[in-house]
Design a protein around this motif. Sequence first.
Motif, PDB file in Angstrom:
ATOM      1  N   VAL A   1       0.864  -1.180   0.000  1.00 44.86           N
ATOM      2  CA  VAL A   1       0.000   0.000   0.000  1.00 44.86           C
ATOM      3  C   VAL A   1       0.903   1.232   0.000  1.00 44.86           C
ATOM      4  CG1 VAL A   1      -1.807   1.242   1.263  1.00 44.86           C
ATOM      5  CG2 VAL A   1      -1.780  -1.251   1.278  1.00 44.86           C
ATOM      6  N   ILE A   2       0.520   2.253  -0.739  1.00 41.77           N
ATOM      7  CA  ILE A   2       1.290   3.498  -0.727  1.00 41.77           C
ATOM      8  C   ILE A   2       1.309   4.018   0.711  1.00 41.77           C
ATOM      9  CG2 ILE A   2       1.430   5.864  -1.584  1.00 41.77           C
ATOM     10  CD1 ILE A   2       0.123   4.861  -4.184  1.00 41.77           C
ATOM     11  N   SER A   3       2.497   4.231   1.239  1.00 42.43           N
ATOM     12  CA  SER A   3       2.671   4.486   2.676  1.00 42.43           C
ATOM     13  C   SER A   3       1.972   5.743   3.181  1.00 42.43           C
ATOM     14  CB  SER A   3       4.156   4.537   3.028  1.00 42.43           C
ATOM     15  OG  SER A   3       4.788   5.608   2.359  1.00 42.43           O
ATOM     16  N   VAL A   4       1.708   6.710   2.318  1.00 46.91           N
ATOM     17  CA  VAL A   4       1.029   7.930   2.775  1.00 46.91           C
ATOM     18  C   VAL A   4      -0.491   7.750   2.850  1.00 46.91           C
ATOM     19  CG1 VAL A   4       2.863   9.454   1.943  1.00 46.91           C
ATOM     20  CG2 VAL A   4       0.898   8.947   0.454  1.00 46.91           C
ATOM     21  N   ARG A   5      -0.998   6.596   2.456  1.00 48.05           N
ATOM     22  CA  ARG A   5      -2.440   6.314   2.494  1.00 48.05           C
ATOM     23  C   ARG A   5      -2.835   5.812   3.881  1.00 48.05           C
ATOM     24  NH1 ARG A   5      -5.445   5.149  -1.828  1.00 48.05           N
ATOM     25  NH2 ARG A   5      -6.995   5.729  -0.284  1.00 48.05           N
ATOM     26  N   GLU A   6      -2.681   6.666   4.874  1.00 51.39           N
ATOM     27  CA  GLU A   6      -2.914   6.277   6.270  1.00 51.39           C
ATOM     28  C   GLU A   6      -4.332   5.756   6.505  1.00 51.39           C
ATOM     29  OE1 GLU A   6      -0.704   5.970   8.649  1.00 51.39           O
ATOM     30  OE2 GLU A   6       0.981   6.890   7.599  1.00 51.39           O
ATOM     31  N   ASP A   7      -5.338   6.375   5.871  1.00 50.90           N
ATOM     32  CA  ASP A   7      -6.721   5.920   6.057  1.00 50.90           C
ATOM     33  C   ASP A   7      -6.924   4.512   5.526  1.00 50.90           C
ATOM     34  OD1 ASP A   7      -6.283   6.872   3.454  1.00 50.90           O
ATOM     35  OD2 ASP A   7      -8.299   7.699   3.225  1.00 50.90           O
ATOM     36  N   LEU A   8      -6.324   4.222   4.384  1.00 55.75           N
ATOM     37  CA  LEU A   8      -6.443   2.898   3.786  1.00 55.75           C
ATOM     38  C   LEU A   8      -5.679   1.865   4.613  1.00 55.75           C
ATOM     39  CD1 LEU A   8      -7.565   1.238   1.452  1.00 55.75           C
ATOM     40  CD2 LEU A   8      -5.537   1.863   0.130  1.00 55.75           C
ATOM     41  N   ILE A   9      -4.486   2.211   5.056  1.00 61.82           N
ATOM     42  CA  ILE A   9      -3.711   1.294   5.889  1.00 61.82           C
ATOM     43  C   ILE A   9      -4.471   0.987   7.178  1.00 61.82           C
ATOM     44  CG2 ILE A   9      -1.597   1.065   7.263  1.00 61.82           C
ATOM     45  CD1 ILE A   9      -0.148   2.570   4.939  1.00 61.82           C
ATOM     46  N   ALA A  10      -5.082   2.002   7.778  1.00 62.34           N
ATOM     47  CA  ALA A  10      -5.869   1.794   9.002  1.00 62.34           C
ATOM     48  C   ALA A  10      -7.040   0.847   8.733  1.00 62.34           C
ATOM     49  CB  ALA A  10      -6.366   3.129   9.545  1.00 62.34           C
ATOM     50  N   TRP A  11      -7.660   0.950   7.564  1.00 61.07           N
ATOM     51  CA  TRP A  11      -8.764   0.055   7.200  1.00 61.07           C
ATOM     52  C   TRP A  11      -8.262  -1.389   7.167  1.00 61.07           C
ATOM     53  CZ3 TRP A  11     -10.154  -3.322   3.233  1.00 61.07           C
ATOM     54  CH2 TRP A  11     -11.515  -3.627   3.120  1.00 61.07           C
ATOM     55  N   TYR A  12      -7.104  -1.609   6.545  1.00 55.63           N
ATOM     56  CA  TYR A  12      -6.539  -2.965   6.499  1.00 55.63           C
ATOM     57  C   TYR A  12      -6.134  -3.441   7.896  1.00 55.63           C
ATOM     58  CZ  TYR A  12      -6.490  -3.026   1.396  1.00 55.63           C
ATOM     59  OH  TYR A  12      -6.864  -3.034   0.078  1.00 55.63           O
TER      60      TYR A  12
ATOM     61  N   LEU B   1       6.449   9.197  -2.271  1.00 52.06           N
ATOM     62  CA  LEU B   1       5.657   7.977  -2.377  1.00 52.06           C
ATOM     63  C   LEU B   1       6.549   6.734  -2.336  1.00 52.06           C
ATOM     64  CD1 LEU B   1       3.088   8.974  -5.140  1.00 52.06           C
ATOM     65  CD2 LEU B   1       2.928   9.263  -2.653  1.00 52.06           C
ATOM     66  N   ARG B   2       6.084   5.743  -1.598  1.00 58.71           N
ATOM     67  CA  ARG B   2       6.716   4.425  -1.564  1.00 58.71           C
ATOM     68  C   ARG B   2       5.661   3.437  -1.103  1.00 58.71           C
ATOM     69  NH1 ARG B   2      10.560   4.874   3.685  1.00 58.71           N
ATOM     70  NH2 ARG B   2       9.024   5.890   4.976  1.00 58.71           N
ATOM     71  N   PHE B   3       5.940   2.162  -1.284  1.00 56.69           N
ATOM     72  CA  PHE B   3       5.004   1.112  -0.910  1.00 56.69           C
ATOM     73  C   PHE B   3       5.438   0.463   0.394  1.00 56.69           C
ATOM     74  CE2 PHE B   3       4.656   1.148  -5.588  1.00 56.69           C
ATOM     75  CZ  PHE B   3       3.298   1.340  -5.722  1.00 56.69           C
ATOM     76  N   GLU B   4       4.476   0.211   1.285  1.00 60.59           N
ATOM     77  CA  GLU B   4       4.759  -0.535   2.509  1.00 60.59           C
ATOM     78  C   GLU B   4       4.088  -1.905   2.416  1.00 60.59           C
ATOM     79  OE1 GLU B   4       4.563  -0.426   7.383  1.00 60.59           O
ATOM     80  OE2 GLU B   4       3.789   1.287   6.264  1.00 60.59           O
ATOM     81  N   LEU B   5       4.828  -2.926   2.834  1.00 60.40           N
ATOM     82  CA  LEU B   5       4.306  -4.283   2.855  1.00 60.40           C
ATOM     83  C   LEU B   5       3.431  -4.469   4.091  1.00 60.40           C
ATOM     84  CD1 LEU B   5       4.302  -7.253   1.821  1.00 60.40           C
ATOM     85  CD2 LEU B   5       6.290  -7.610   3.307  1.00 60.40           C
ATOM     86  N   LEU B   6       2.192  -4.925   3.863  1.00 61.58           N
ATOM     87  CA  LEU B   6       1.283  -5.312   4.943  1.00 61.58           C
ATOM     88  C   LEU B   6       1.097  -6.826   4.867  1.00 61.58           C
ATOM     89  CD1 LEU B   6      -1.580  -2.640   4.650  1.00 61.58           C
ATOM     90  CD2 LEU B   6       0.599  -2.444   5.857  1.00 61.58           C
ATOM     91  N   VAL B   7       0.998  -7.468   6.023  1.00 62.86           N
ATOM     92  CA  VAL B   7       0.914  -8.921   6.091  1.00 62.86           C
ATOM     93  C   VAL B   7      -0.184  -9.333   7.063  1.00 62.86           C
ATOM     94  CG1 VAL B   7       2.152 -11.046   6.727  1.00 62.86           C
ATOM     95  CG2 VAL B   7       3.356  -9.212   5.540  1.00 62.86           C
ATOM     96  N   LYS B   8      -0.904 -10.389   6.698  1.00 64.86           N
ATOM     97  CA  LYS B   8      -1.890 -10.980   7.610  1.00 64.86           C
ATOM     98  C   LYS B   8      -1.703 -12.488   7.618  1.00 64.86           C
ATOM     99  CE  LYS B   8      -6.833 -11.496   8.501  1.00 64.86           C
ATOM    100  NZ  LYS B   8      -8.198 -11.082   8.084  1.00 64.86           N
TER     101      LYS B   8
END
Length: 179
Positions: free
Chosen positions: A129-140, A169-176
């Motif tokens: 996810v693009i790291s500045v997309r805090e709202d989207l990251i919080a949703w995940y 802009l950069r991408f952060e890895l999210l894992v579940k």
Amino acid sequence: MDTAATGLTFRDAIDADVDVLVALIESAYRGEASRAGWTTEADILEGQRTDPEGVLEVIKSPDSRLLTVWREGRPVACCQLEHRGDHAYFGMFAVSPGEQGAGLGKLVLAEAERQARETWAVTEMHMTVISVREDLIAWYERRGYRRTGRMTPFPYGDERFGIPRRDDLRFELLVKELH
């Protein structure tokens, strides 16, 4: 999967779906139409989010599938699932702006996780996810994904991914973990 109660049909994309899926993905992320939903990237990126070649590549790849969700003959959501050894990659996620905020995204994500687990026996789902997309990251994060702090650069200069409106802009890895 067919969810008669919600009028939704889930199926893998086929070649004939490419143009309507490109339009769906673009509407969720780019331009004025995307502002009707909360997933817009219009303030950070201009240009295209994907193209017919990119969508067709996902459909044709042997280790990948494009899960689509249809209501009344039109696509309302889609996501890419790709088998990568012990984990699956989740990407190209789009929900039609007019359908956002009513739980459809949560339903699609849960179905994607279920299918990845059952089809490939993977133990984790990864996404970037693009790291500045805090709202989207919080949703995940509310759906069990965790931030890893592992970043990869945004492909500046490659207009297939859009035209950046900012230089951080950069991408952060999210894992579940999938159980």
